[in-house]
Design an enzyme around this catalytic site. Sequence first.
Site, PDB file in Angstrom:
ATOM      1  NE  ARG A  55     -15.431  22.924   3.753  1.00 26.81           N
ATOM      2  CZ  ARG A  55     -16.612  23.359   3.308  1.00 26.81           C
ATOM      3  NH1 ARG A  55     -17.579  22.478   3.112  1.00 26.81           N
ATOM      4  NH2 ARG A  55     -16.806  24.616   3.072  1.00 26.81           N
ATOM      5  CE  LYS A 106       5.239  14.238   4.162  1.00 25.54           C
ATOM      6  NZ  LYS A 106       6.677  14.216   4.616  1.00 25.54           N
ATOM      7  CD  GLU A 155      12.035   7.703  -1.284  1.00 23.04           C
ATOM      8  OE1 GLU A 155      12.327   7.418  -0.097  1.00 23.04           O
ATOM      9  OE2 GLU A 155      11.748   8.861  -1.639  1.00 23.04           O
ATOM     10  CE  LYS A 167       6.354   7.135   4.019  1.00 22.50           C
ATOM     11  NZ  LYS A 167       6.269   7.845   2.750  1.00 22.50           N
ATOM     12  CD  GLU A 189       7.194  15.167   7.811  1.00 20.78           C
ATOM     13  OE1 GLU A 189       6.200  15.378   7.128  1.00 20.78           O
ATOM     14  OE2 GLU A 189       8.338  15.065   7.358  1.00 20.78           O
ATOM     15  NE  ARG A 241       5.169  10.978   7.672  1.00 22.55           N
ATOM     16  CZ  ARG A 241       3.926  10.778   7.279  1.00 22.55           C
ATOM     17  NH1 ARG A 241       2.977  10.640   8.173  1.00 22.55           N
ATOM     18  NH2 ARG A 241       3.618  10.701   6.009  1.00 22.55           N
ATOM     19  CG  ASN A 284      11.880  14.238   5.253  1.00 21.92           C
ATOM     20  OD1 ASN A 284      11.262  13.882   4.269  1.00 21.92           O
ATOM     21  ND2 ASN A 284      11.315  14.874   6.265  1.00 21.92           N
ATOM     22  CG  HIS A 331      13.627  13.110   0.950  1.00 18.82           C
ATOM     23  ND1 HIS A 331      14.278  11.900   1.124  1.00 18.82           N
ATOM     24  CD2 HIS A 331      12.496  12.827   0.245  1.00 18.82           C
ATOM     25  CE1 HIS A 331      13.542  10.935   0.560  1.00 18.82           C
ATOM     26  NE2 HIS A 331      12.465  11.470   0.022  1.00 18.82           N
ATOM     27  CG  HIS A 372      12.425  17.706  -1.684  1.00 13.38           C
ATOM     28  ND1 HIS A 372      11.703  17.746  -0.508  1.00 13.38           N
ATOM     29  CD2 HIS A 372      12.037  16.571  -2.317  1.00 13.38           C
ATOM     30  CE1 HIS A 372      10.914  16.680  -0.448  1.00 13.38           C
ATOM     31  NE2 HIS A 372      11.108  15.948  -1.521  1.00 13.38           N
ATOM     32  CG  HIS A 423      11.743  11.684  -5.327  1.00 14.12           C
ATOM     33  ND1 HIS A 423      11.921  12.879  -4.659  1.00 14.12           N
ATOM     34  CD2 HIS A 423      11.547  10.743  -4.362  1.00 14.12           C
ATOM     35  CE1 HIS A 423      11.836  12.667  -3.356  1.00 14.12           C
ATOM     36  NE2 HIS A 423      11.609  11.376  -3.156  1.00 14.12           N
TER      37      HIS A 423
END
Lengths: 367, 367
Positions: free
Chosen positions: A123, A144, A186, A228, A238, A242, A246, A249, A253, A266
């Site tokens: 956990r 993330k 990026e 960032k 997010e 935030r 993207n 993206h 994606h 990417h």
Amino acid sequence: MRTLQVDLGERSYPIYIGGGLLAKAGSYFEDHQLSKKSPVLIVTDDHVAPLYLKQVEESLENSGYRTVSKVVKAGEKSKSLGVFEAVMTTAIEGGLDRRSVVVALGGGVVGDLAGFVAASYMRGVTFVQMPTTILAHDSSVGGKVAVNHHLAKNMIGAFHQPEMVLYDVETLQSLPEREVRAGLAEMVKHGLIWDAEFADWCRDHTSKLLALDADTLVYGLTKGCSIKAQVVSDDERELGLRAILNLGHTLGHALEAIGGYGEFLHGEAISIGMAAAALIAVNRGADRSLYEETVALLSGFGLPTVMPKHLDEEQIIGAMMHDKKFKEQKLVFILPLSIGKVEIVSDVTVEEVRRAIRDLKEEEQHV
Amino acid sequence: MRTLQVDLGERSYPIYIGGGLLAKAGSYFEDHQLSKKSPVLIVTDDHVAPLYLKQVEESLENSGYRTVSKVVKAGEKSKSLGVFEAVMTTAIEGGLDRRSVVVALGGGVVGDLAGFVAASYMRGVTFVQMPTTILAHDSSVGGKVAVNHHLAKNMIGAFHQPEMVLYDVETLQSLPEREVRAGLAEMVKHGLIWDAEFADWCRDHTSKLLALDADTLVYGLTKGCSIKAQVVSDDERELGLRAILNLGHTLGHALEAIGGYGEFLHGEAISIGMAAAALIAVNRGADRSLYEETVALLSGFGLPTVMPKHLDEEQIIGAMMHDKKFKEQKLVFILPLSIGKVEIVSDVTVEEVRRAIRDLKEEEQHV
């Protein structure tokens, strides 16, 4: 060496950026008072392991840390639940306990995979990132972490902030040229969404960045990380702002997914995505120069900005529908307003996206 | 109907305990302002589904919620990464987005599984628990969710607090007798670790509890939940005090693991574990009556308190070594000081555990 503090209250952490940091990993662990009684798990891939794993293991062991290592295959395919389970097996067999540290030594894939292991092993245990790619300057800020589901990217994950990021820019010298270009996508994005001056700086320093000039890289990476970090500090989970990260993206994606995470890196996929976003903005009334400047900046880095003709429009649209940014049946898009400024638009229609895809198939790639 | 507030700052949530709550699920969702635009995923098992799934679906749909459901096989084996991935597939195909709710309709297994899906789907969505077992009164407080690794239980998980818990005690009427007994083991445990008066109350109300008398159950479950809530509020991330909830669990988890999660129900395994903990305490100097009273209380509920002779000592010890409570090479044990009071002991030797295992093989089961 520069230190950038990511400000997230009790989850704040430093990013150390400079040369020769991996060889000092042990002292950084000691400075952060990480437990020497508990084994450290180093997760890396088979491209990075031959170059840097021994160095990190030795540095940690010389400071009195026990280490176990797991080497996964390089590439996005390692961000699967199957590989995740295999890393967990190594962690359990290695006797990791709740005070153990999981280290991600590698690029974005290793960071995401090892980060989700750190987030969910017992956990949640301590996480340390050691990025070895330019692209990872992006993923090392924000916490993330995730693995992919076969139906969609990054679908299974967590927000899990690292204890620290050790960014050794010497490792970037060993990157293949294609990954250098893709990684810089990026960095350019951070200029495009937030800081016109930094976008200009990227354009003016294109050749120095591509040549991996150390001082230029340290400045560019620190600036990219700090943009960032500002965005993430405002919106850790997010919920709003935030989302601007993207840019490119949603479409990017989808391109990665239908290429089976193999055809595009990417950075290449989001480069096409950023060109598409600019085109949608132009189709909605923005001046065409916005699209042209975006494409010129990206092309300068040798990044793709056109849609390969063999890609099927229906497949692209289908893959986008599974994306997390497809919220409550509406397509959320980040669109540029000008260089350095974007807006979150929630009423982009599927037809507008189709038009951009078709138009981008007709464009010519600048090189 | 009783409402118990679990106090965790901005992650606080209510537990509603009473009869007929499942039929009102839709109104509770509305009261909590959960999004009607996003599909709700109900995770349940093939024992519970025929009894209550339709009722919950209809209640939600009558309030304007769209639902998708995933029915897994009943039993601990569904707490695997494979089943976890299958639930994720249903979530993605069902179009769940970031504002979606994942509902756990069932016992502890479904709660843990669905809870980890809620914790990690798109890096975390809203979670609602609808427990249908007595045992789940325990797992519905505290936000601990997880799946098992084949080498050890609950190894992969998160802390993810629910938005609310709807505890409909009418569902308990359909429980098999063996599960009723096993479920009450955790209730008794809450008395043993925290509240001698409540332990006495459990002893005095054994037959009413076993007969599932509604008022007695509502009181006992509320009390059990509230003890756990007090402990958890003090220590959400299990850094200290919360460990006392693990009375009987170090050995109990090992018994479950070597039985392949089939031979013992969780409550049965921790019942033996609690007897063993009392015996270790006695062997360290506590009065033997502590062990005898513990055994009498548990036996009164028809719970096992001896070690089955066919279980291999080496296997049990081996399984314990993989447990999360095996911290920095020391065995952390929760030992009773008196009924209602325990201590966290970090220097229990493997030899002491072996002795308790052997001694418990020689005891006779009281019925």
